[in-house]
Design an enzyme around this catalytic site. Structure first.
Site, short mmCIF file in Angstrom:
data_model
loop_
_atom_site.label_atom_id
_atom_site.label_comp_id
_atom_site.label_asym_id
_atom_site.label_seq_id
_atom_site.Cartn_x
_atom_site.Cartn_y
_atom_site.Cartn_z
N GLY A 156 31.76 45.76 43.03
CA GLY A 156 33.12 45.77 42.63
C GLY A 156 33.72 44.26 42.69
O GLY A 156 33.27 43.38 43.55
N CYS A 157 34.81 44.16 42.24
CA CYS A 157 35.47 42.86 42.14
C CYS A 157 36.11 42.66 43.58
O CYS A 157 35.81 41.66 44.07
CB CYS A 157 36.69 42.92 41.14
SG CYS A 157 37.63 44.27 40.87
N TYR A 158 36.97 43.75 43.92
CA TYR A 158 37.66 43.54 45.37
C TYR A 158 36.33 43.46 46.45
O TYR A 158 36.27 42.54 47.14
CB TYR A 158 38.34 44.58 45.58
CG TYR A 158 39.77 44.59 45.02
CD1 TYR A 158 40.85 43.58 44.91
CD2 TYR A 158 39.96 45.73 44.20
CE1 TYR A 158 41.92 43.61 44.40
CE2 TYR A 158 41.49 45.75 43.59
CZ TYR A 158 42.38 44.90 43.57
OH TYR A 158 43.44 44.83 43.19
N GLU A 319 38.45 34.60 44.01
CA GLU A 319 37.51 34.62 43.03
C GLU A 319 38.25 34.94 41.72
O GLU A 319 39.02 35.48 41.80
CB GLU A 319 36.28 35.51 43.48
CG GLU A 319 36.91 37.06 43.43
CD GLU A 319 35.95 38.17 43.47
OE1 GLU A 319 34.80 38.17 44.07
OE2 GLU A 319 36.32 39.41 43.00
#
Ligand SMILES: NC(=O)C1=CN([C@@H]2O[C@H](COP(=O)(O)OP(=O)(O)OC[C@H]3O[C@@H](n4cnc5c(N)ncnc54)[C@H](OP(=O)(O)O)[C@@H]3O)[C@@H](O)[C@H]2O)C=CC1
Ligand SMILES: CC(=O)N[C@@H](CCC(=O)OP(=O)(O)O)C(=O)O
Length: 349
Positions: A156-158, A319
């Site tokens: 996932g992104c986080y 990011e």
């Protein structure tokens, strides 16, 4: 040069799907053969995304309805799944049966335990029989397994922004066994390209708000991966925030050092883990990363600091949520699977 790999993007009309198109259309070793969307089936790709006009095969591609057999017939060898969790597994199964490799951007194959999936995602796992072979694909941590996998679960992104600074420190046994505290901020594209009143421009602009407290679903994969790195359970609180930008994630993590551990040891562990990692940029002690330096890229920028008065180690990372947090990382994984240069198609700044 060997023939390009033929790829399809399922869910190509969404934010991470469109970012995949941007990266894949210019990738030197890739031929994009199919793009799917249920709502846009029959529409020319460059009509929906005029920015791609004249780039690679963009002008000759039309969205099709997602169908595994049709993707196989189009010649696809790899399918990227950029569709919601719960849905991705339904596509992964037939695609794997047809012999394609699957790079899934959703959460469907990130967790080893179907029970944990059900607890955090609110429904039974749609394809628990595939969980054993799926690889949680953080390329900086698990490159060898990724190279031979046929089912890739992109983190996932986080979690990507949280795990990368922490994993080397936990592996080296430098952190105390006390709960971690993590605060992250994400741009609104993290929520996907869907109609939603809380995501309207007028609701988001001039506003930063936390959400999903005290439990965000990403806690499940973060906990899984931190435990694997530490060899013990790692407790953490995680609070995500929505910030009024298109994209970008800014994460700050607070941790306590084991007695006697120095900041020099922290620096050494991070450098040892990432000096050869092309997409992790270590900024150094007391250096704050900034989302504007990673937007549109596959980089994660990391800084770190020690607050002696509070006895807290502070890890800072940025990011792009749809770059390294999703589509960039997916392409990085494809490069590993196909034996391409690690940076092929990804060194945009
Ligand atoms: N946005 C981000 O920053 C990140 C996203 N991800 C993950 O990537 C995936 C895609 O996210 P994102 O791009 O934000 O989502 P979007 O909402 O922007 O796009 C979703 C895409 O999936 C398609 N889709 C939706 N429902 C179905 C369905 N039932 N069957 C087939 N296709 C469907 C949509 O097209 P249509 O409805 O026309 O079929 C659209 O192309 C999600 O699993 C998300 O969690 C991961 C990391 C970061
Ligand atoms: C800002 C925002 O809403 N972000 C999303 C991130 C979701 C996402 O992309 O989830 P996966 O990485 O698990 O696929 C959220 O918090 O639900």
């Amino acid at each position: 040069m060997s023939a390009p790999v033929k790829v399809a993007v399922v869910g190509a009309s969404g934010y991470s799907g469109a970012e995949l198109l941007r990266l894949l259309l210019r990738h030197p070793n890739v031929e994009l053969v199919a793009v799917t969307s249920r709502s846009l089936a029959g529409k020319a790709l460059s009509k929906e995304f005029p920015r791609f006009r004249g780039v690679g095969v963009a002008d000759s591609l039309t969205f099709t309805a997602p169908d595994a057999a049709a993707l196989k017939a189009a010649g696809a060898e790899i399918a990227f799944l950029a569709v919601p969790h719960g849905v991705a597994a339904e596509y992964a199964k037939p695609l794997l049966e047809l012999g394609l490799k699957v790079i899934d951007l959703s959460a469907d194959f990130r967790l080893r335990s179907p029970a944990l999936y059900e607890e955090f995602y609110g429904h039974a796992h749609p394809a628990p029989e595939l969980l054993d072979e799926a690889v949680y694909a953080l390329p900086e941590v698990r490159a060898e397994q990724i190279k031979t996998a046929r089912l890739i679960a992109c983190p996932g992104c986080y979690p990507t922004s949280i795990l990368l600074p922490l994993i080397p420190l936990l592996k080296a046994g430098l952190l105390a066994d006390t709960p971690l505290a993590v605060a992250s901020m994400s741009g609104a594209s993290g929520a996907g390209r869907k109609e939603s009143i809380p995501l309207l421009f007028c609701e988001v602009q001039n506003s930063v708000r936390s959400y999903s407290v005290p439990v965000h679903r990403h806690l499940s994969e973060i906990g899984q991966e931190l435990a694997l790195a530490a060899g013990r359970e790692v407790k953490l609180s995680f609070v995500p925030h929505l910030m009024p930008t298109h994209s970008g994630i800014c994460t700050t993590t607070f941790a306590q050092l084991k007695t006697g551990v120095t900041l020099e040891q922290i620096s050494a562990a991070l450098h040892s883990a990432y000096d050869k990692a092309p997409f992790v940029r270590l900024l150094g002690v007391n250096q704050s990363p900034d989302t504007k330096n990673v937007t549109g890229t596959n980089f994660v920028d990391i800084g770190w600091s020690y607050d002696a008065r509070a006895g807290q180690l502070i890890l800072m990372s940025t990011e792009d949520n749809i770059g390294k947090g999703a589509s960039g990382q997916a392409v990085q994984n494809m490069n590993l699977i196909c034996g391409f240069e690690a940076t092929a198609g990804l060194l945009n700044i």
